[in-house]
Scaffold this active site. Sequence first.
Site, mmCIF file in Angstrom:
data_model
loop_
_atom_site.group_PDB
_atom_site.id
_atom_site.type_symbol
_atom_site.label_atom_id
_atom_site.label_comp_id
_atom_site.label_asym_id
_atom_site.label_seq_id
_atom_site.Cartn_x
_atom_site.Cartn_y
_atom_site.Cartn_z
ATOM 1 N N GLU A 244 0.879 -1.175 0.000
ATOM 2 C CA GLU A 244 0.000 0.000 0.000
ATOM 3 C C GLU A 244 0.905 1.210 0.000
ATOM 4 O O GLU A 244 1.531 1.541 1.007
ATOM 5 C CB GLU A 244 -0.935 -0.011 1.205
ATOM 6 C CG GLU A 244 -2.131 0.897 1.022
ATOM 7 C CD GLU A 244 -2.114 2.108 1.932
ATOM 8 O OE1 GLU A 244 -1.611 3.160 1.472
ATOM 9 O OE2 GLU A 244 -2.577 2.001 3.071
ATOM 10 N N CYS A 278 -1.803 8.715 3.458
ATOM 11 C CA CYS A 278 -1.677 8.214 2.085
ATOM 12 C C CYS A 278 -2.884 8.578 1.233
ATOM 13 O O CYS A 278 -2.785 8.652 0.005
ATOM 14 C CB CYS A 278 -1.481 6.699 2.101
ATOM 15 S SG CYS A 278 -2.813 5.790 2.926
#
Length: 464
Positions: A244, A278
Amino acid sequence: METTTTVPLIIDGEDVVLPSRERWMAIPNIRSSPSSFFQGATKELAIKAAESSAHAFTVWSKTTPVKRRELLLKLAAQLCDEEVHSGALWADVITNDSIGIIEECASLTTSITTGSIPFTQGESYGFVFKEPLGVILGIAPWNAPVVLGFRAVIAPIAAGNVAILKGSELSPRIHYLIASLFREAGFPPGVVNFLLHRPEDAPEIFDILIKHRAVKKCNFTGSTQVGRIIASQAAMALKPVLLELGGKNFTIVLEDANLDLAAKEIVKGAFLNNGQICMSTDLVITTSAIASILEEKILSIVQKIDCTSTVISPAAKSRLDMLVTDAQAKGAEIYTAPMPSTPLSPHDYLPTVITGLTKDMIFYETESFGPVVGMVSVDSEAEIIEIAEQATYGLSASIISSNHYRAMKLSESIKAGAVHINSMTVHDEPTLPHGGHGESGWGRFGSKWGMEEFVQTKTVTLHP
């Protein structure tokens, strides 16, 4: 006399404190005591952790799903702002989400191992079993240390694996706390081992662990740049990875949107946790017909912000300065929240909006990972779709529109792991899959999708 605080490693259920201070490093945080240290693991300790995990796997993998669920729920019943400056709101969100992740994985321990009996030819029977992989290396980042620290190890453990949590030197105390909670909740020694290392030792420690015979998979949450290295080294060892990575996340505002809602969600998505998520909103894409009105509403909210953002390091601040200066030099307008009465520290950065962003500016395609958002104006929805389809990152996006069907159709053009309609780009829940496309990585964390990442199938046939 000032007390020295040292963050230990955890190997085989025991705290490990190195006798020599050669690998001790001060916690790089302006709010920490000068006498707070973390320890960098040696390659020998990394091997010891892997061997401990391998031994624990032989027992833990045979622990019943019901027992695993019992221990996980006990863990859920058992700091953030001080270590990574997250602010009370983000600290509360990621702590509660951590509990949700633990409880969700606990609820799936029985179903994740459910196999099947497919049709086979003749008089034979076919059985498909789901089994844990072995030792999982979980590498967690600093920016949401509670939830991402737990996420790195919870699903693997719930599925019957054991884990090595490799924490961040920027949030060592929180990651140590996470690992120690498993011990306090009654998990057997070695089910969760905990390592830290000096930044300069990262290549050596990772290489030793990913090549160890007991380590079967790695999950990594962090930058795209480091993710490429992780993936390439794991590929050489023929080990799978779950990545990720970064995101250049955008919010699309259509002409029929509620612009007050749009402005509010954009500001939240851009500046929550100082823009160091993120999923943070980096770009706003809209048409010229409403761009000036939307810009005015966003800047009105920004002018009411009465505090600075605190980024993780002076280096992060310098990088943001470079991106903003480049945009300004190429014709963009720069707006910031009001300057506080007290001087800015080396970690402080004013929430910033860039308008008039164009493709020739570095910020257009570079993830800021800080409290900066840029606005792009085009002439038509077709151009919006073109920008969305050309994006190299693909983690999170959002669409603001009063026409839900139109927004749903537009979401088909966005190659991202998640698209949120009439909300900010920052959104994740324990019951949803989370992950990216393209330069944002591959694989999924979250609920049954995340659990499936850490089991393998085995076929057994039975003949007369």
